[in-house]
Every structure is written in C-alpha cells, then in structure tokens.
Design a protein around this motif. Sequence first.
Motif, PDB file in Angstrom:
ATOM      1  N   LYS A 293       0.826  -1.211   0.000  1.00 23.70           N
ATOM      2  CA  LYS A 293       0.000   0.000   0.000  1.00 23.70           C
ATOM      3  C   LYS A 293       0.863   1.266   0.000  1.00 23.70           C
ATOM      4  O   LYS A 293       0.590   2.227  -0.742  1.00 23.70           O
ATOM      5  CB  LYS A 293      -0.917   0.006   1.221  1.00 23.70           C
ATOM      6  N   LEU A 294       1.905   1.282   0.809  1.00 20.45           N
ATOM      7  CA  LEU A 294       2.762   2.476   0.901  1.00 20.45           C
ATOM      8  C   LEU A 294       3.533   2.700  -0.396  1.00 20.45           C
ATOM      9  O   LEU A 294       3.744   3.843  -0.817  1.00 20.45           O
ATOM     10  CB  LEU A 294       3.716   2.353   2.088  1.00 20.45           C
ATOM     11  N   LEU A 295       3.975   1.629  -1.032  1.00 22.02           N
ATOM     12  CA  LEU A 295       4.760   1.775  -2.258  1.00 22.02           C
ATOM     13  C   LEU A 295       3.925   2.277  -3.431  1.00 22.02           C
ATOM     14  O   LEU A 295       4.482   2.671  -4.471  1.00 22.02           O
ATOM     15  CB  LEU A 295       5.429   0.450  -2.617  1.00 22.02           C
ATOM     16  N   GLU A 296       2.613   2.301  -3.287  1.00 22.91           N
ATOM     17  CA  GLU A 296       1.757   2.897  -4.313  1.00 22.91           C
ATOM     18  C   GLU A 296       1.843   4.419  -4.305  1.00 22.91           C
ATOM     19  O   GLU A 296       1.423   5.075  -5.268  1.00 22.91           O
ATOM     20  CB  GLU A 296       0.303   2.462  -4.106  1.00 22.91           C
ATOM     21  N   ILE A 297       2.390   4.985  -3.226  1.00 27.15           N
ATOM     22  CA  ILE A 297       2.502   6.438  -3.109  1.00 27.15           C
ATOM     23  C   ILE A 297       3.760   6.906  -3.836  1.00 27.15           C
ATOM     24  O   ILE A 297       4.881   6.506  -3.490  1.00 27.15           O
ATOM     25  CB  ILE A 297       2.548   6.865  -1.627  1.00 27.15           C
ATOM     26  N   GLU A 298       3.599   7.744  -4.810  1.00 29.60           N
ATOM     27  CA  GLU A 298       4.724   8.237  -5.602  1.00 29.60           C
ATOM     28  C   GLU A 298       5.662   9.059  -4.722  1.00 29.60           C
ATOM     29  O   GLU A 298       5.221   9.894  -3.922  1.00 29.60           O
ATOM     30  CB  GLU A 298       4.228   9.082  -6.766  1.00 29.60           C
ATOM     31  N   GLY A 299       6.956   8.802  -4.852  1.00 30.17           N
ATOM     32  CA  GLY A 299       7.947   9.549  -4.087  1.00 30.17           C
ATOM     33  C   GLY A 299       8.224   8.971  -2.711  1.00 30.17           C
ATOM     34  O   GLY A 299       9.029   9.519  -1.957  1.00 30.17           O
TER      35      GLY A 299
ATOM     36  N   LEU B  62      -3.228   4.893   8.054  1.00 31.12           N
ATOM     37  CA  LEU B  62      -1.845   5.368   7.910  1.00 31.12           C
ATOM     38  C   LEU B  62      -1.569   5.815   6.482  1.00 31.12           C
ATOM     39  O   LEU B  62      -1.011   6.901   6.256  1.00 31.12           O
ATOM     40  CB  LEU B  62      -0.869   4.250   8.303  1.00 31.12           C
ATOM     41  N   VAL B  63      -1.940   4.995   5.524  1.00 29.16           N
ATOM     42  CA  VAL B  63      -1.656   5.293   4.116  1.00 29.16           C
ATOM     43  C   VAL B  63      -2.358   6.585   3.700  1.00 29.16           C
ATOM     44  O   VAL B  63      -1.745   7.448   3.043  1.00 29.16           O
ATOM     45  CB  VAL B  63      -2.088   4.112   3.221  1.00 29.16           C
TER      46      VAL B  63
ATOM     47  N   LYS C 219      -1.756  14.313  14.230  1.00 30.63           N
ATOM     48  CA  LYS C 219      -3.022  15.061  14.210  1.00 30.63           C
ATOM     49  C   LYS C 219      -4.181  14.179  13.753  1.00 30.63           C
ATOM     50  O   LYS C 219      -5.344  14.448  14.075  1.00 30.63           O
ATOM     51  CB  LYS C 219      -2.906  16.275  13.287  1.00 30.63           C
ATOM     52  N   LEU C 220      -3.855  13.134  13.021  1.00 33.65           N
ATOM     53  CA  LEU C 220      -4.875  12.204  12.526  1.00 33.65           C
ATOM     54  C   LEU C 220      -5.032  10.987  13.448  1.00 33.65           C
ATOM     55  O   LEU C 220      -5.737  10.034  13.119  1.00 33.65           O
ATOM     56  CB  LEU C 220      -4.505  11.736  11.117  1.00 33.65           C
TER      57      LEU C 220
ATOM     58  N   LYS D  17      -5.447  -4.245   9.344  1.00 33.76           N
ATOM     59  CA  LYS D  17      -5.280  -3.696   8.000  1.00 33.76           C
ATOM     60  C   LYS D  17      -6.047  -2.386   7.848  1.00 33.76           C
ATOM     61  O   LYS D  17      -5.602  -1.486   7.126  1.00 33.76           O
ATOM     62  CB  LYS D  17      -5.741  -4.716   6.961  1.00 33.76           C
ATOM     63  N   SER D  18      -7.188  -2.261   8.509  1.00 33.20           N
ATOM     64  CA  SER D  18      -7.933  -0.995   8.428  1.00 33.20           C
ATOM     65  C   SER D  18      -7.135   0.141   9.056  1.00 33.20           C
ATOM     66  O   SER D  18      -7.204   1.287   8.589  1.00 33.20           O
ATOM     67  CB  SER D  18      -9.310  -1.135   9.098  1.00 33.20           C
TER      68      SER D  18
END
Length: 404
Positions: free
Chosen positions: A313-319, A392-393, A351-352, A386-387
């Motif tokens: 899931k994290l590696l789907e985020i560009e950069g 986090l993601v 904050k989240l 997982k939720s």
Amino acid sequence: MFKVENIRKDFPILSRQVNGKPLVYFDNAATSQTPQQVIDVIVNYYSNYNANIHRGVHALSQEATDLYEQARYKIQAHFNAKHAHEIIYTSGTTHGINLVANGFSALLKKGDEIIVSALEHHSNIVPWQMLCERTGANLKVIPMNQNGELEIKAFETLLNQNTKLVFVNHISNALGTINPIDHIIKKAHEVGAAVLVDGAQSSPHIKPDVQALDVDFYVVSAHKMCGPTGVGVLYGKEDWLNKLPPYQGGGEMIAEVTFEKTTYAALPHKFEAGTPNICGGIAFGAAIDYMNAVGFDAIAAYEHELLEYATNKLLEIEGLKIYGTSRHKTSVISFNLEGIHPYDVGTILDKLGVAVRTGHHCAQPIMDYFKIPGTVRASFAFYNTKSEIDILVEGVKKAKMMLS
C-alpha cells in the motif's frame, strides 16, 4: 484461531482517541501496549503483595518472593535457558548490555578486538566504545548493504584469534532486518569469541531458544513484550556469568560483608544488587504468559501479513521510499517522502491519531549510511489491523499533499 478483534479487547488503550481520532498505534518497536491481564497483575501486586523480597520472614515478603521467583522460572522456560540462575533481572536491554560490558573490562587487554554491527541501536554501540577506551581493545564494524543487510562475508574476514567478543542485534529496530545470528554465533565461536545478542526487537515477534542458538548472552526488555517499562532480563551462560565480576555493589548481591573483605552471592543474586523492580518482574512473567497464550507462530504469521499489506500500500505512493528491504524482516517499515522531513510527516500523522516514530531511532550510523536525517517508522504488532494501515496510508497521502 487468531482473531484480532478479540485480542484488541484485551488492550484498553486501543479504545482511546487522540486529537479527536481513534488511536492508531504504530510505535510498537519503541514500546508495545499492555493487556488488561498484565495490568491486573500489577494492580494485584500493589494491592495485596507489596513487600521487599528475599529478606523478610513475614507473609507478604514470602508471597512476593515466591511470585518474583516464579516469574524467573517462566522467563527461563520461555527462552529455554538451562538454569533459572542464568536469568538475571535488569532494568532493560541497555542495563543488560552495560552489565556485560562492565564485566569484560576485567577480561580484555590492549590489542584485543571486539566486533559490532552497522545495524546496532546506540545501546549496543556506546557501551562497547566505552569498554575499548577503558581496556585499549579495538572496535571493528560489520558493514551493511543498501538492502539493510549485514555483509556476512566481510564479518567472516574480520574474525581472528584476537576477536574476543561479537555483538549484534537479532532484529534491527530501525529497519526490521532479521540478522542470521545462528551463523554469526557459530563463526564467532570458531575463533573462541563470545557473542551477545540484543533481543529487544526480536522477543516480541519470535521465541528465541538460547540453548539451540548456543548464544553466550541474550538481552531483552519487558516493555517490548506487552510488559511494563523498567524491567528486562540478561540471559548468560553459567560459565560466563561466573567469570564476570559484579556490576554493582549493595544489598542482596553479597554472601558475607566485613570491613576487611566481602564475598559475593551465587548466581543470579551476584548481579542483582538492591531492591529490584519486584512488580515489574512479576508482570513480565504475566506478559510472557499472555503472549504464549496468543501463540508466537500465530503472531509471526499475522504480523507478516500486516507487513506485506502495508508495504504494498505504501509503495503505491509516488515519491515514497522504504529503507530496509531485506527478504528476512519483521513488521517494521521505515520510509521517507521525497523532499519532506520525516518529523513533518509524523506531526501530521499525529493530528490524525496515528502514532509513528520519527528520527534516527537511536541508530544514527544507519541514517548516515543512507545519507538521510531520519525516517518515519511504522512498526506493527499482533493487535494492529489492516484498516489501521489504511488510515496510515491515507494520512501519508495527506501529508504529501500538504507539505509538497
């Protein structure tokens, strides 16, 4: 059957909110949370058994002593130590490492060599540097590679007849890498060197067998294993513990005291000066009972599932870049967003309601190797879901949008 929903009910803190959001606790590599079963043991101790141990003839002292020593036997069984007196209560992993380092001050000489790995926590670097300053011994370092793995061939070339001690963590707190400690121990023993393994990060995830590993010293902290802070244990082979001089002087560690001469108590009390963390020791035993009831095989399988899910899931985020990509790792992900300081990402996640660790994680040499100021570290436990990873993601995505 492993049911995370039922397990989560054991941890009262998981039901609280942070900044108006449900708490998502991903700082388990620093400190795990404590189940109600262990909290109840702590409350019960102070409500019913609070007394100093080993020294009293009265009922409370005897009851507290029995509980404290029963916990030692539980810890012995869990790590499969040969003898209960090979289990030394400490204030935690750092204390155990310093106890051994102090003892070897009397055994090392100038020209001796000791080896540490590039993946170590500062607690498994600084005491050995201090030892070298006291004795004139030389410190050698096992290098690491871009995947966050130790260069084992380089380690083997460092070994020689001058090598007296080798220190390595079982699992890296910063990267999650699982080190091949069985091979490291075997090779070190071939040249007559002793081995200390920092098990602070491994003990929450796997069940080490110190006899099967043939390790000389193994150190852990209770607060990584659903127990309280301020208590841990040093396992040491009986022969080695008998060779080392006492670390501290005081009550309990003596056999006989006169102003002319003092003789020391037998193991384990030789290394347990003063009033110990009695409640902590008892609660550590309860925490080990709890984790064994959940089952370490089930814990490992579930946490691996969380690790794979979060990584994808994290590696789907560009950069986004993950540091520590060994094939053998535990449920820790250290990452950065390109061009954004990890502290800023961590602040927005807080904050989240998402608790992560940011910085160098007391492993500055690792950060220097990657030429970064630090990372965001998300570390998962068997009570995470997982939720929560999805939260986090989404938080990381929000941080990227706000800070880019």
